[in-house]
Design an enzyme around this catalytic site. Sequence first.
Site, short mmCIF file in Angstrom:
data_model
loop_
_atom_site.label_atom_id
_atom_site.label_comp_id
_atom_site.label_asym_id
_atom_site.label_seq_id
_atom_site.Cartn_x
_atom_site.Cartn_y
_atom_site.Cartn_z
N GLU A 115 0.48 -2.31 3.10
CA GLU A 115 0.68 -1.32 4.15
C GLU A 115 1.00 0.04 3.55
OE1 GLU A 115 2.57 -3.91 7.85
OE2 GLU A 115 3.91 -2.75 6.58
N CYS A 116 0.31 1.07 3.97
CA CYS A 116 0.65 2.46 3.68
C CYS A 116 0.92 2.70 2.18
CB CYS A 116 1.84 2.88 4.54
SG CYS A 116 2.01 4.67 4.72
#
Length: 720
Positions: free
Chosen positions: A605-606
């Site tokens: 994620e991210c």
Amino acid sequence: MTSGCIHLIGIGPGDPRQMTLAAREALAGVETVIGYRPYLELIAELIQAQDCLASGMTEELARCRTALELARQGRRVALISSGDVGLFGMAGPLFELLFAEGWQPGDAPEVRVFPGITAASACAARLGAPLNQDFCVISLSDQLTPWSTIAARVEAAAQADLLIALYNPRSRRRQEQLLWARDILLRHRPADTPVAIVTAAYRDGEQVVLRTLADVAEAEIGMLSTLIIGNRSTQRRDGCLFTPRGYRRKYHLTDGRVRDGETPGRTLRMSEQEAQARAAAAGSHRCPALFLAATSSGQGKTTLAAALARYHRRAGRRVRVFKIGPDFLDPMILARAAGAEVEPLDLWMVGEAACQCALHRAAAEADLILVEGAMGLFDGDPSGADLAERFGLPVAVLIDARGMGQTFGALALGLVHYRPSLRIAGVIANRVGSVRHTEMLRAGLPAEVPWLGAIPRFDEAALPSRHLGLVQAEEIADLEQRLDAAAARLADIPLAELPAAVEFPAPPPEPPPEPLPAPSLAGRRIAVARDAAFSFLYAANLRLLEALGAELIFFSPLQDSAVEADAIYLPGGYPELHLPTLAANQAMHQALRAHVAADRPLYAECGGMLYLLESLTDKHGQSARLVGLLPGHGCLQPRLAGLGMQRLVTPAGTLHGHSFHHSTMDTPLIPSTYSIRQRDGGQGEPVYRQGTLTASYLHLYFPSAPQAAATLFLNAVQAT
């Protein structure tokens, strides 16, 4: 042929003298009486001139069909029931049969209902006044109702502290139901709760036995018995049961005078102790609570929430803090201040039901609940104001008063009246310059807006920030001193007083899960990156993975040289602040590449996704080569590049989440799908899938779709 009629007659408890005059007259006017044999015998003296058709207990529909057939032949027919004909009586099956055949009121045959005294009323009359408050009637041995439904009704009545009349408490074939019902009731009521067993009320062989909830099952109980179960107010007095309405709380019983503070014709005032008892009886919990809001971001909400949490914690109170909306950084600070985990609350991402559960759990264990808002009070859809209104939370609004005088009062008044249904507890003036400044602000505040105090500017308690928000708690060396200093500044203002208690009702029972095969993580080891570079984790995500059977281990891409697991979870964080260290750890790069080469799932994620790129450039223009599992390059931007709630639709369910990033990435990869923006339904963040690797800027909230979350950590074969 002239159509006949059907009279549905309740004969009451069984003594003909207890029948209504209308029922007796209706009975005398028919030609045929149909009923259960023992009931016909009870009123034999009244039906000597009529034809009587008797049948067994379970032959209700046959009795109804016979009555219909005779009525259509022009005969006047009576269908009788003991008690009231509409309460577990013959009215129910007859109307069910009629409506199934298309009959409407006004059609032939004519149907009239003559009510009778119910068993509950008759038994209560033999005891005094036991049903003198709200009560319910439950048939414990109803063969047409599943036990799970009966048990749910007993549970609900027990939680609500209702008086209960139990019909058919024990039969020859159903011996256990009474024991099960007793056990349910004992979870919510004292063992010495009075119980009356009334058998054959107003008939030959009548018996009245008084027991307690603990020993009721030891008594002789049969189908002709009715149990009257008291609530927390019921009293036993010399063979009688009595449940007071509450007149003593409003009037002096000796002379009828109204007690101080009460008004005739108005609702009785309730003490906090009584409110607590009532809430507990209903499965609710009461706890002082306050929603801390502001007019915009950057007003000092987190500092104030942390200070207030620390203030009450130092006073010996158990404090639970929640944060509105998606956030990883503020909860780190708030958790340190309160000494307890900080959970997110959001009507969309977390869901209304889950928010209610979280608040209900917290109210059961805490002395104070604080909820920190996000952005401005009314910003967003749903907003913090929406959540505060939904759960009845009083709102304290923080206003940055720098450079402001009388306009402070106008702004406060507007906030109070913008949504009248919202409970505004008051306003706090923040960053006040002097005593004179405080006096000016307070003098300009309309009387209808409560004043909760002024907080001066003080640098020693300020919380440092950077491009994604506050600096992480672990990076602030003197955080404890800052929190203590902030708490000390609140000691002499009204805000520091314990707020009013709020009732947090128990969430409704969850519906049965849909019959979908839930992906299981049983026996799977998931390695979760957690260090200064990767720390944006929802605790609820980790709890869900464990609940699905996974074993979680943690590793540091900054420090560890290897990771061995069935799946890997790389959350977001600040990889751009640790580029040299991350780039230098080539052993970890190789371990991650080997993991994916072995067809094991990796979800990023991210910031976790940025770490998997070939390179990343920070805001100062410094670049570093990273893992290289994803082709492309990332670059930090001077301004926000992505923000907002989004949902990700998958075959296993729809996950809710959000994006918040200051970077962009350039990659030749074609996205496998896109998320959907919550605000307008437009295209959101791209999601990349390469083999067993899934990566996106999205921060997903796993409890929003557990099955879909599980598939992120399973390869294609395991997920099917």
